[in-house]
Design an enzyme around this catalytic site. Sequence first.
Site, PDB file in Angstrom:
ATOM      1  N   GLU A  45       0.995  11.649  45.837  1.00  0.00           N
ATOM      2  CA  GLU A  45       1.855  12.692  45.267  1.00  0.00           C
ATOM      3  C   GLU A  45       1.026  13.917  44.868  1.00  0.00           C
ATOM      4  OE1 GLU A  45       3.720   9.781  42.588  1.00  0.00           O
ATOM      5  OE2 GLU A  45       5.647  10.470  43.359  1.00  0.00           O
ATOM      6  N   GLU A  73       5.059   2.082  45.717  1.00  0.00           N
ATOM      7  CA  GLU A  73       5.700   1.835  44.419  1.00  0.00           C
ATOM      8  C   GLU A  73       6.675   0.661  44.439  1.00  0.00           C
ATOM      9  OE1 GLU A  73       5.063   4.762  45.678  1.00  0.00           O
ATOM     10  OE2 GLU A  73       4.240   6.050  44.111  1.00  0.00           O
TER      11      GLU A  73
END
Length: 707
Positions: A110, A130
């Site tokens: 990210e 995730e």
Amino acid sequence: MNPLVSTTNQSGVAVITIDNPPVNALSPGVPEGLASAFTAANADVGAKAIVVIGAGRTFIAGADIKELEYAAWGQPAKLPALHDLLATIENSAKPVVMALHGTTFGGGLEVAMAGHYRVAARDGVMGQPEVNLGIIPGAEGTQRLPRLVGVEKAIEMCVTGKPIPAADALAAGLVDAVVDGQLLDSAVAFALDVVSRNAPLVKTSDRTDKLGTPERNAPLYAAGCALAAKVRRGAIAPLKAVDAIEAAVALPFDEGCRRERELFSECVVTDQARALIHAFFAERGVAKVPGITKETTVRPVGKVAIIGAGTMGGGIAMACANAGLQVLLKEAEQAALDRGMETIRKNYDVSVKRGRFTPEGVEERMARIHPQLDYAGFDSADVIIEAVFEDMAIKKAIFAEIEGIAGADCVLGTNTSTLNIDEIASVTKRPGSVVGLHFFSPANVMRLLEIVRGKATSSEILATALALAKKLNKVGVVAGNCPGFIGNRMMFPYMYEAQFLVEEGATPEQVDKALTGFGMAMGIFAVDDMAGIDVAWRVRKALRHFAEPGVRRPLVQDQLFEMGRYGQKTGRGWYIYDANRKATPDPEVVELIRSSAAGAGIAQRTFTPEEIIERTVYALINEGARILEEGYALRAADIDVVYINGYGFPARLGGPMMCADQIGLAKIAARIAEFHAEFGERWTPAPLLARLATEGKTFREFDLERA
Ligand code: NAD
């Protein structure tokens, strides 16, 4: 000066280095350090561009999972959200080139996607894993990833959680260049080239060219949900990830980010996220063992000698050869040795067919395994692992033999599934060197190694066994020496209840379906058929306490053994197996169950899946509580690690003890009390479970209080 983030200047480019070993996680200090480094670099007239790189073996490998744990359990975060940092990076007036090597995962990716460009080392991998923790990317990953790689690829990455190699990332548009050799020099050169071309700085958040439209993407979203159902049965987070990516297409960037944060917040407090985050920390916690410190000597292991080339010995030999260890594999007879080596060869051939190993890789591994009928070379082995039949007399005879051969520092391991380690050790003059090394079948695949500490096992031997587990890429869990240790001791009542259920009117298929519906990798009867009904028979024979008078014993398993129905290996067991080992229910077995039950006067009824789960899984939990209270497991979390990695318990339920917490100990205790009233002694509530239930506590709290 922030010790975690520093800036140097290379050829007029500000090089920001993150140095937070071991994996440069985004723990407190790193985001703040990055933010101030960016402000300074942008103000620095001597810097034309900015390169961000990780020190050591990787770029940022992810968020600080402690932060996720706080969020999952409703504790205040120690870190500010990354939103402002990502905006600072993206709004940088100077070109930002992210230099990626190692594992650019989760929060790391990210951060990387907020840069204007990404240059990756050829052996680097990138991903949004995730979902493995029951959550979705929470720092704008679901918004930037589809802008770079398109909706379809973004869905695939976020739903499966699987990382992609640098070459694929280049093809997908996630990175702009893949380089060999010096990554930093290449990234600096890339940045200078951008400056010299005066190339426009495109913000990822401004890009829409790969997003498509909600209408055109509809089939992609549907396919994403189908993929989630296939690869992550019952999981919530992958579906939320699809929702978040949908928002990236339907909404402007900032609104999409807000939607992502909502979805993230929904996910992180689910039982699934809590369970998976618990499983993550549980696995890392198992190495904390009383009596073992950083100072404890760990003996080096380069050569392992194995006795017995059967199912387990062969698998252990493969696990060791795969880890680069030299292996001596001893059998009693030539025919058994040949059979053992043939099986190893066959298993490796399958791995080549599946693309896991190259033919050359297999030859290297085979060359490390030395088949033999004598003890030649055992005197220089670092570890000896006995894996012969589950028979105390044979095991004792072998330990008496190796006592005179093994080197003074050698670890003397036994792969027994249930037998008393102290009794085995008693035949040697060095019981401190004896330890249980309980592998799981297939030993070259299963991650669990139960390490059984006898009353004399020394700290050095235990620490060496834990290090061996790591070397073999397994998770070593220390168990105390009781019949069946942690895993199998819990298995006995679970297996018995399953058999009582079928005697009372359920079918093996119904029980197995209820268990797989609950999330178990396999039903218990299918497991029994796979492991071998003959193996279980031998274990029962070896453990005398199962023959206690007056205790209800299953009626059918012994009969199956006597009929030669050993399970998959004979094509028949609880089920019938075809050539592809596909199971079908066998009316003959159901008939045998019914007639045995009638003979014993057992009343028949039907069972709901819920009742089946209560009878089996609560039996598992009750025994787990006993093991914990008696100190045979160091922590409830250790039991969870054993069951997730050795017995197919679903990680998204966190293991049996975490699962118990989530069901509610009071509810379980009440049900067990009912079973106790109905069935008697075998359902005696574990005192610890009863106490925690009364106090309104959980096993997790029990662990935390004792940590
Ligand atoms: P197996 O019958 O497949 O293999 C045992 C092997 O030991 C045979 O090949 C036999 O020839 C050999 N052997 C017997 N005496 C010997 C001697 N004196 N010297 C050398 N070799 C000898 O059994 P297995 O399933 O591999 O089980 C081995 C051990 O591992 C047992 O203690 C068992 O309880 C334990 N275990 C089994 C499993 C499983 O799933 N099968 C799982 C964990 C642990």
